[in-house]
Motif scaffolding. Structure first.
Motif, PDB file in Angstrom:
ATOM      1  N   HIS A  17      40.626  41.955  87.511  1.00  0.00           N
ATOM      2  CA  HIS A  17      39.476  42.750  87.082  1.00  0.00           C
ATOM      3  C   HIS A  17      39.898  43.954  86.239  1.00  0.00           C
ATOM      4  O   HIS A  17      40.888  44.633  86.543  1.00  0.00           O
ATOM      5  CB  HIS A  17      38.694  43.230  88.308  1.00  0.00           C
ATOM      6  N   SER A  18      39.111  44.214  85.204  1.00  0.00           N
ATOM      7  CA  SER A  18      39.407  45.327  84.299  1.00  0.00           C
ATOM      8  C   SER A  18      39.115  46.671  84.946  1.00  0.00           C
ATOM      9  O   SER A  18      38.238  46.782  85.813  1.00  0.00           O
ATOM     10  CB  SER A  18      38.579  45.191  83.013  1.00  0.00           C
ATOM     11  N   TRP A  19      39.873  47.692  84.550  1.00  0.00           N
ATOM     12  CA  TRP A  19      39.670  49.072  84.986  1.00  0.00           C
ATOM     13  C   TRP A  19      39.645  49.203  86.518  1.00  0.00           C
ATOM     14  O   TRP A  19      38.952  50.076  87.053  1.00  0.00           O
ATOM     15  CB  TRP A  19      38.374  49.664  84.413  1.00  0.00           C
ATOM     16  N   SER A  20      40.375  48.363  87.247  1.00  0.00           N
ATOM     17  CA  SER A  20      40.256  48.353  88.704  1.00  0.00           C
ATOM     18  C   SER A  20      41.609  48.205  89.382  1.00  0.00           C
ATOM     19  O   SER A  20      42.515  47.535  88.864  1.00  0.00           O
ATOM     20  CB  SER A  20      39.370  47.174  89.155  1.00  0.00           C
ATOM     21  N   ALA A  21      41.728  48.817  90.568  1.00  0.00           N
ATOM     22  CA  ALA A  21      42.825  48.497  91.481  1.00  0.00           C
ATOM     23  C   ALA A  21      42.465  47.176  92.147  1.00  0.00           C
ATOM     24  O   ALA A  21      41.437  47.072  92.822  1.00  0.00           O
ATOM     25  CB  ALA A  21      42.993  49.606  92.512  1.00  0.00           C
ATOM     26  N   GLN A  22      43.287  46.172  91.944  1.00  0.00           N
ATOM     27  CA  GLN A  22      42.906  44.805  92.293  1.00  0.00           C
ATOM     28  C   GLN A  22      42.623  44.612  93.787  1.00  0.00           C
ATOM     29  O   GLN A  22      41.789  43.776  94.166  1.00  0.00           O
ATOM     30  CB  GLN A  22      43.983  43.829  91.816  1.00  0.00           C
ATOM     31  N   ASP A  23      43.291  45.369  94.639  1.00  0.00           N
ATOM     32  CA  ASP A  23      43.083  45.204  96.082  1.00  0.00           C
ATOM     33  C   ASP A  23      41.832  45.916  96.589  1.00  0.00           C
ATOM     34  O   ASP A  23      41.497  45.804  97.777  1.00  0.00           O
ATOM     35  CB  ASP A  23      44.301  45.722  96.847  1.00  0.00           C
ATOM     36  N   LYS A  24      41.144  46.640  95.707  1.00  0.00           N
ATOM     37  CA  LYS A  24      39.974  47.404  96.129  1.00  0.00           C
ATOM     38  C   LYS A  24      38.655  46.872  95.568  1.00  0.00           C
ATOM     39  O   LYS A  24      37.596  47.399  95.887  1.00  0.00           O
ATOM     40  CB  LYS A  24      40.144  48.871  95.738  1.00  0.00           C
ATOM     41  N   VAL A  25      38.721  45.859  94.723  1.00  0.00           N
ATOM     42  CA  VAL A  25      37.476  45.362  94.123  1.00  0.00           C
ATOM     43  C   VAL A  25      36.691  44.530  95.131  1.00  0.00           C
ATOM     44  O   VAL A  25      37.261  43.860  96.000  1.00  0.00           O
ATOM     45  CB  VAL A  25      37.753  44.516  92.855  1.00  0.00           C
ATOM     46  N   ASN A  26      35.386  44.587  95.021  1.00  0.00           N
ATOM     47  CA  ASN A  26      34.487  43.791  95.865  1.00  0.00           C
ATOM     48  C   ASN A  26      33.243  43.467  95.045  1.00  0.00           C
ATOM     49  O   ASN A  26      32.170  44.036  95.255  1.00  0.00           O
ATOM     50  CB  ASN A  26      34.115  44.550  97.139  1.00  0.00           C
ATOM     51  N   PRO A  27      33.378  42.561  94.076  1.00  0.00           N
ATOM     52  CA  PRO A  27      32.276  42.322  93.145  1.00  0.00           C
ATOM     53  C   PRO A  27      31.074  41.663  93.806  1.00  0.00           C
ATOM     54  O   PRO A  27      31.224  40.859  94.740  1.00  0.00           O
ATOM     55  CB  PRO A  27      32.895  41.393  92.096  1.00  0.00           C
ATOM     56  N   MET A  28      29.902  42.036  93.337  1.00  0.00           N
ATOM     57  CA  MET A  28      28.675  41.373  93.776  1.00  0.00           C
ATOM     58  C   MET A  28      28.592  40.014  93.083  1.00  0.00           C
ATOM     59  O   MET A  28      28.847  39.900  91.883  1.00  0.00           O
ATOM     60  CB  MET A  28      27.460  42.220  93.405  1.00  0.00           C
ATOM     61  N   VAL A  29      28.246  38.993  93.824  1.00  0.00           N
ATOM     62  CA  VAL A  29      28.083  37.658  93.249  1.00  0.00           C
ATOM     63  C   VAL A  29      26.645  37.528  92.747  1.00  0.00           C
ATOM     64  O   VAL A  29      25.693  37.609  93.523  1.00  0.00           O
ATOM     65  CB  VAL A  29      28.393  36.556  94.281  1.00  0.00           C
ATOM     66  N   ILE A  30      26.505  37.356  91.436  1.00  0.00           N
ATOM     67  CA  ILE A  30      25.180  37.224  90.813  1.00  0.00           C
ATOM     68  C   ILE A  30      24.904  35.754  90.553  1.00  0.00           C
ATOM     69  O   ILE A  30      25.734  35.043  89.979  1.00  0.00           O
ATOM     70  CB  ILE A  30      25.110  38.018  89.500  1.00  0.00           C
ATOM     71  N   ASP A  31      23.736  35.311  90.969  1.00  0.00           N
ATOM     72  CA  ASP A  31      23.383  33.900  90.830  1.00  0.00           C
ATOM     73  C   ASP A  31      22.579  33.626  89.568  1.00  0.00           C
ATOM     74  O   ASP A  31      22.792  32.624  88.897  1.00  0.00           O
ATOM     75  CB  ASP A  31      22.589  33.453  92.057  1.00  0.00           C
ATOM     76  N   SER A  32      21.650  34.533  89.232  1.00  0.00           N
ATOM     77  CA  SER A  32      20.790  34.290  88.075  1.00  0.00           C
ATOM     78  C   SER A  32      20.197  35.611  87.603  1.00  0.00           C
ATOM     79  O   SER A  32      20.291  36.637  88.284  1.00  0.00           O
ATOM     80  CB  SER A  32      19.666  33.306  88.408  1.00  0.00           C
ATOM     81  N   ALA A  33      19.582  35.569  86.420  1.00  0.00           N
ATOM     82  CA  ALA A  33      18.947  36.766  85.876  1.00  0.00           C
ATOM     83  C   ALA A  33      17.827  36.359  84.934  1.00  0.00           C
ATOM     84  O   ALA A  33      17.911  35.334  84.245  1.00  0.00           O
ATOM     85  CB  ALA A  33      19.967  37.621  85.132  1.00  0.00           C
ATOM     86  N   GLU A  34      16.793  37.174  84.903  1.00  0.00           N
ATOM     87  CA  GLU A  34      15.671  36.931  84.001  1.00  0.00           C
ATOM     88  C   GLU A  34      15.010  38.256  83.670  1.00  0.00           C
ATOM     89  O   GLU A  34      14.703  39.042  84.577  1.00  0.00           O
ATOM     90  CB  GLU A  34      14.649  35.978  84.631  1.00  0.00           C
ATOM     91  N   GLY A  35      14.817  38.513  82.401  1.00  0.00           N
ATOM     92  CA  GLY A  35      14.192  39.757  81.987  1.00  0.00           C
ATOM     93  C   GLY A  35      15.012  40.949  82.409  1.00  0.00           C
ATOM     94  O   GLY A  35      16.187  41.082  82.065  1.00  0.00           O
ATOM     95  N   SER A  36      14.419  41.836  83.193  1.00  0.00           N
ATOM     96  CA  SER A  36      15.111  43.035  83.666  1.00  0.00           C
ATOM     97  C   SER A  36      15.603  42.897  85.104  1.00  0.00           C
ATOM     98  O   SER A  36      15.985  43.894  85.723  1.00  0.00           O
ATOM     99  CB  SER A  36      14.171  44.251  83.565  1.00  0.00           C
ATOM    100  N   TRP A  37      15.630  41.675  85.618  1.00  0.00           N
ATOM    101  CA  TRP A  37      15.961  41.481  87.029  1.00  0.00           C
ATOM    102  C   TRP A  37      17.156  40.550  87.205  1.00  0.00           C
ATOM    103  O   TRP A  37      17.288  39.543  86.516  1.00  0.00           O
ATOM    104  CB  TRP A  37      14.753  40.912  87.773  1.00  0.00           C
ATOM    105  N   LEU A  38      18.009  40.921  88.177  1.00  0.00           N
ATOM    106  CA  LEU A  38      19.148  40.110  88.597  1.00  0.00           C
ATOM    107  C   LEU A  38      18.870  39.583  89.999  1.00  0.00           C
ATOM    108  O   LEU A  38      18.263  40.271  90.822  1.00  0.00           O
ATOM    109  CB  LEU A  38      20.423  40.947  88.652  1.00  0.00           C
ATOM    110  N   THR A  39      19.347  38.381  90.278  1.00  0.00           N
ATOM    111  CA  THR A  39      19.265  37.836  91.624  1.00  0.00           C
ATOM    112  C   THR A  39      20.674  37.567  92.124  1.00  0.00           C
ATOM    113  O   THR A  39      21.429  36.808  91.509  1.00  0.00           O
ATOM    114  CB  THR A  39      18.443  36.540  91.670  1.00  0.00           C
ATOM    115  N   ALA A  40      21.037  38.223  93.232  1.00  0.00           N
ATOM    116  CA  ALA A  40      22.354  38.021  93.826  1.00  0.00           C
ATOM    117  C   ALA A  40      22.385  36.702  94.587  1.00  0.00           C
ATOM    118  O   ALA A  40      21.346  36.082  94.856  1.00  0.00           O
ATOM    119  CB  ALA A  40      22.691  39.183  94.758  1.00  0.00           C
TER     120      ALA A  40
END
Length: 437
Positions: A17-40
């Motif tokens: 991962h960019s700009w990150s300490a690799q052992d500290k990242v915990n990314p949100m898993v995004i499934d889909s997106a539409e318009g102004s909304w994201l769905t995890a």
């Protein structure tokens, strides 16, 4: 293990991962997106107040742009840059129509950092000089030249001091280094400082001055009236190329096609990326003035990219620009600024001592958060993290940078969704207020 758990485990095992300490990242898993909304992946929806990295200017999944990409893939999916295609010529023509003055030629890149690299190379070739002047509190990309030209702390670990860059202070009244009391003073003193820098560095050694028309991740500081015109005049006086960076602020973000449209100035080179395709397919580029284009009329330009003018990216640009025109998205961004974000954020600032200043334009705003309203000391990282966490918990995906929260949703977010996001942000800022002693 659920499907989302598997995605996350695989990401952590294999993605760097960019700009990150690799052992500290915990990314949100995004499934889909539409318009102004994201769905995890867990089904929770988030209002996207970040436009990801400030690039989904027309929102997620616009059907006309998705269709254009699919149609282009079925017809001509890829092509070497030496060839012409309808998508590439169409995208170049549209960018030239939007760009000011005689910036009628376009060199396509894969993104904003490469656009910086090539704009600087063009300026150095054209002038036969090496130095580039750029302001502190700026960001121009993470490749070697671009990160050195960058004027914020992301430069520090990467700057070897060998790239011929000189930094200067731009206007920023809230944190003025010139002890200014008014925008007019700040403009005058910043221009005087720049001219002194040019003279002391030696105009005959300087290729260009490079500026973001409106600095983005460094703080969204809209320059005072007359500043960019004053920089243009200094470049003309001393024979320097003016490069304006529209990567983040362009293509509707500032409530105009380009941020520079607010300031009546024409650069010699203009970089762009992000919103030109709403980020659907990576694309950037340099719009080039006639005098620099003609300099390379009989001599080869010493640079190129395997994917310059990639058909899928250019088809996305054509469709994105056409959608913005058809649906009046630039006008929507301008109205959001005047009718929703301007007054709404001003009210939030009145309610929260942690908000030192609100500034912005169009769909491009920043809240400068402080731990002491009198000294303007920046908020602590811990308090900022608590504020961002509270916003996410309430279903808002914010954008934070430094000591700030940026309000940078899609340029066509509905006024209702925009106000919903402001309400969530209003509540989340209680965490920042609590950090004030």
């Amino acid at each position: 293990m659920s499907a989302s758990d598997d995605v996350l485990a695989t990401d952590l095992a294999h993605v760097f991962h960019s700009w990150s300490a690799q052992d500290k990242v915990n990314p949100m898993v995004i499934d889909s997106a539409e318009g102004s909304w994201l769905t995890a992946a867990d089904g929770k929806r988030y209002l996207d107040f970040s436009s990801q990295l400030v690039f989904t200017n027309i929102g997620h999944g616009h059907p006309k742009v998705v269709e254009a990409i699919a149609n282009q893939a079925a017809k001509l999916c890829t092509l070497a840059p030496a060839h012409a295609s309808q998508a590439k010529s169409g995208a170049a023509r549209r960018v030239a129509e939007i760009a000011p003055g005689d910036l009628d030629s376009v060199f396509f890149t894969n993104g904003g950092a490469e656009a910086t690299e090539h704009a600087v190379r063009m300026a150095r070739q054209f002038t036969g000089r090496n130095k580039i002047l750029s302001r502190y509190r700026s960001y121009h990309g993470a490749t070697s030249t671009a990160i050195t030209i960058t004027g914020d702390e992301r430069r520090f670990p990467n700057d070897l001091g060998t790239m011929g860059t000189v930094h200067f202070f731009g206007p920023f009244l809230y944190r003025s280094v010139f002890d200014s009391q008014t925008e007019e003073q700040e403009c005058e003193r910043a221009l005087k400082h720049l001219e002194q820098t040019i003279v002391m560095e030696g105009p005959s050694t300087i290729a260009a001055v490079m500026l973001e028309s409106i600095p983005g991740t460094a703080g969204i500081m809209v320059p005072p009236a007359g500043y960019l015109a004053g920089v243009r005049a200094l470049c003309d006086t001393y024979g320097l190329v003016l490069i304006l960076d529209e990567v983040m602020a362009g293509f509707g973000r500032a409530g105009s096609w380009l941020a520079l449209d607010h300031f009546d100035v024409v650069p010699d080179l203009m970089t762009f990326a992000k919103g030109v395709t709403s980020g659907y397919v990576p694309l950037g580029g340099v719009a080039i003035s006639k005098k620099i284009r003609d300099f390379f009329g009989e001599r080869p330009y010493p640079g190129g990219l395997t994917y310059s003018g990639h058909p899928l990216a250019c088809a996305a640009a054509v469709a994105t620009i056409d959608v913005m025109r058809e649906e009046g998205i630039v006008e929507q961004a301008a109205a959001l600024g005047t009718d929703v974000f301007g007054p709404g954020l001003a009210k939030i600032a009145e309610n929260h001592p942690s908000v030192g200043e609100v500034r912005g334009i169009g769909a491009f705003w920043a809240l400068d958060l402080v731990s002491d309203p009198q000294t303007k000391a920046p908020i602590t990282p811990e308090a900022l993290a608590a504020t961002v966490g509270a916003a996410k918990q309430a279903g808002l995906m914010p954008f934070s940078s430094g000591n700030r929260i940026h309000v940078v949703p899609a340029c066509n977010i509905s006024p209702e969704d925009a106000r919903t996001g402001l309400d969530i942000l209003d509540s989340a800022l209680t965490a920042a207020d609590d950090a004030i002693g």
